[in-house]
Write a protein that holds these residues in place. Structure first.
Motif, mmCIF file in Angstrom:
data_model
loop_
_atom_site.group_PDB
_atom_site.id
_atom_site.type_symbol
_atom_site.label_atom_id
_atom_site.label_comp_id
_atom_site.label_asym_id
_atom_site.label_seq_id
_atom_site.Cartn_x
_atom_site.Cartn_y
_atom_site.Cartn_z
ATOM 1 N N ASN A 32 14.971 59.194 40.414
ATOM 2 C CA ASN A 32 16.242 58.623 39.981
ATOM 3 C C ASN A 32 16.207 57.094 39.905
ATOM 4 O OD1 ASN A 32 17.273 61.275 40.042
ATOM 5 N ND2 ASN A 32 17.590 61.088 42.238
ATOM 6 N N TYR A 98 23.792 57.128 39.587
ATOM 7 C CA TYR A 98 23.252 57.115 40.947
ATOM 8 C C TYR A 98 23.596 55.772 41.588
ATOM 9 C CZ TYR A 98 20.583 61.199 39.559
ATOM 10 O OH TYR A 98 20.217 62.444 39.124
ATOM 11 N N SER A 120 23.439 65.995 41.527
ATOM 12 C CA SER A 120 23.162 65.122 40.390
ATOM 13 C C SER A 120 24.510 64.549 39.958
ATOM 14 C CB SER A 120 22.461 65.886 39.259
ATOM 15 O OG SER A 120 23.295 66.870 38.715
#
Length: 137
Positions: A32, A98, A120
């Motif tokens: 990520n 994120y 997610s």
């Protein structure tokens, strides 16, 4: 005078905190983590050939100057100046959706996962028996 010193210290603290932030890096193995190249300016001292007019004397037929004539030539000496140089560095940051937590990027869910966890961006993984977008059903 006191204001100038205070502003100078604030600038130093901000610079130090920025440098510490850029030296702490995210885990590059984290899927990520996204990265990009960023440019920054560095002040450097560089040398250059500085031209100057050098005066010298030669023998000549000028009787009024005791057979000595003045001549000029361009010579060069090494001088120094400050300049800005653009440097580039790879910068890591969390991918969209994120947020940074320590050395990792954690997914962000706009709705809190009531009975589950965020796996997610805006996606909850619900505990058994629970469902819905935010695991509240």
């Amino acid at each position: 005078m006191v204001v100038c010193i205070l502003l100078w210290w604030i600038l130093k603290v901000l610079t130090l905190s920025f440098l510490l932030k850029t030296t702490l890096s995210l885990n590059p193995d984290d899927p990520n983590v996204c990265s990009h190249w960023e440019s920054y300016a560095v002040t450097v001292q560089e040398s250059y050939a500085h031209p100057f007019d050098q005066i010298y004397y030669t023998r000549c037929t000028d009787i009024l100057n005791w057979f000595k004539c003045t001549r000029h030539r361009i010579s060069y000496k090494t001088a120094y100046r400050r300049g800005l140089r653009t440097m580039y560095r790879r910068r890591s940051q969390c991918c969209p959706g994120y947020y940074e937590s320590g050395d990792f990027c954690i997914p962000l869910c706009t709705e809190e996962c009531v009975h589950g966890r965020c796996v997610s961006p805006d996606t909850c993984h619900c505990e058994p028996g629970w469902g819905g977008i935010d695991c509240s059903s």
